[in-house]
Design a protein around this motif. Structure first.
Motif, PDB file in Angstrom:
ATOM      1  N   UNK A  67      43.034  38.534  42.803  1.00 55.28           N
ATOM      2  CA  UNK A  67      41.981  39.383  42.309  1.00 55.28           C
ATOM      3  C   UNK A  67      40.810  38.811  42.372  1.00 55.28           C
ATOM      4  N   UNK A  68      40.628  37.396  41.946  1.00 52.12           N
ATOM      5  CA  UNK A  68      39.402  36.733  41.859  1.00 52.12           C
ATOM      6  C   UNK A  68      38.799  36.417  43.397  1.00 52.12           C
ATOM      7  N   UNK A  69      39.778  36.028  44.318  1.00 49.90           N
ATOM      8  CA  UNK A  69      39.075  35.620  45.542  1.00 49.90           C
ATOM      9  C   UNK A  69      38.970  36.719  46.771  1.00 49.90           C
ATOM     10  N   UNK A  70      40.040  37.722  46.342  1.00 47.31           N
ATOM     11  CA  UNK A  70      40.060  38.563  47.531  1.00 47.31           C
ATOM     12  C   UNK A  70      39.452  39.885  47.101  1.00 47.31           C
ATOM     13  N   UNK A  71      39.637  40.268  45.927  1.00 40.32           N
ATOM     14  CA  UNK A  71      38.963  41.494  45.386  1.00 40.32           C
ATOM     15  C   UNK A  71      37.674  41.446  44.549  1.00 40.32           C
ATOM     16  N   UNK A  72      37.400  40.146  44.200  1.00 40.39           N
ATOM     17  CA  UNK A  72      36.240  39.513  43.500  1.00 40.39           C
ATOM     18  C   UNK A  72      36.219  40.186  42.144  1.00 40.39           C
ATOM     19  N   UNK A  73      37.083  40.250  41.685  1.00 44.27           N
ATOM     20  CA  UNK A  73      37.215  40.754  40.096  1.00 44.27           C
ATOM     21  C   UNK A  73      36.891  39.670  39.289  1.00 44.27           C
ATOM     22  N   UNK A  74      36.028  39.910  38.301  1.00 45.60           N
ATOM     23  CA  UNK A  74      35.808  39.063  37.104  1.00 45.60           C
ATOM     24  C   UNK A  74      36.874  38.015  36.460  1.00 45.60           C
ATOM     25  N   UNK A  90      37.902  36.758  33.961  1.00 40.19           N
ATOM     26  CA  UNK A  90      38.656  37.088  32.642  1.00 40.19           C
ATOM     27  C   UNK A  90      39.409  38.358  32.790  1.00 40.19           C
ATOM     28  N   UNK A  91      38.909  39.397  33.449  1.00 40.82           N
ATOM     29  CA  UNK A  91      39.825  40.421  33.815  1.00 40.82           C
ATOM     30  C   UNK A  91      40.938  40.360  34.721  1.00 40.82           C
ATOM     31  N   UNK A  92      40.555  39.211  35.531  1.00 41.74           N
ATOM     32  CA  UNK A  92      41.655  38.730  36.572  1.00 41.74           C
ATOM     33  C   UNK A  92      42.848  38.044  35.896  1.00 41.74           C
ATOM     34  N   UNK A  93      42.333  37.149  34.721  1.00 46.54           N
ATOM     35  CA  UNK A  93      43.253  36.477  34.017  1.00 46.54           C
ATOM     36  C   UNK A  93      44.179  37.417  33.127  1.00 46.54           C
ATOM     37  N   UNK A  94      43.337  38.369  32.516  1.00 45.71           N
ATOM     38  CA  UNK A  94      43.953  39.275  31.677  1.00 45.71           C
ATOM     39  C   UNK A  94      45.235  40.238  32.267  1.00 45.71           C
ATOM     40  N   UNK A  95      44.729  40.575  33.284  1.00 41.44           N
ATOM     41  CA  UNK A  95      45.886  41.414  34.127  1.00 41.44           C
ATOM     42  C   UNK A  95      46.997  40.423  34.502  1.00 41.44           C
ATOM     43  N   UNK A  96      46.767  39.257  35.070  1.00 37.78           N
ATOM     44  CA  UNK A  96      47.837  38.407  35.476  1.00 37.78           C
ATOM     45  C   UNK A  96      48.586  37.978  34.434  1.00 37.78           C
TER      46      UNK A  96
END
Length: 149
Positions: free
Chosen positions: A39-46, A48-54
């Motif tokens: 999410x962070x490196x491929x889709x450039x999601x924030x 915090x949001x990436x951590x929550x989803x993961x």
């Protein structure tokens, strides 16, 4: 039975349970990290949001495996899940903020020694550090609170 032998047997039981917890944690951490890093490196999601989803995906996986495999709990699933959720939220908040703080302090300290500093190093180090802190807090809290027999 001698006291030393009984103490070693007790340690073996704890080590066995901790080993199962670590194994479940490794599977869960791999799953969580894959989701967060993608999410962070491929889709450039924030972050915090990436951590929550993961962590939400990891939460479901972790509850099922720890309840059945690690702690072999026969407790009511709904009650156990509620306790597990409390531990999860507390562990997540503590580890997220500590991880970010420790990563920032570490990179401030080592910035002069790095040939090329990139903010993504700090972000990725924070992700890894957060997972280590979360794992340690989670084992103790789940053993003593969630799945305590």
């Amino acid at each position: 039975m001698s006291l030393v032998l009984r103490m070693n047997m007790k340690k073996l039981h704890l080590n066995s349970q901790f080993t199962r917890y670590v194994l479940v944690g490794m599977i869960n951490t791999l799953l969580t990290l894959c989701v967060v890093f993608i999410l962070v490196n491929v889709f450039h999601v924030n972050i915090l949001i990436s951590n929550i989803f993961g962590y939400v995906i990891g939460l479901i996986n972790s509850f099922i495996l720890n309840k059945r495999f690690t702690f072999e709990s026969k407790d009511d699933s709904l009650r156990s899940f509620a306790k597990f959720l409390i531990v999860f939220i507390g562990s997540f908040c503590i580890s997220y903020y500590c991880g970010k703080l420790f990563a920032k302090l570490s990179f401030e300290f080592f910035k002069g020694y790095l040939l090329k500093y990139n903010e993504s190093y700090e972000i990725n180090f924070s992700i890894l550090l957060t997972n280590v802190i979360y794992t340690l807090i989670g084992f103790v809290a789940n053993k003593k609170f969630t799945f305590n027999r």
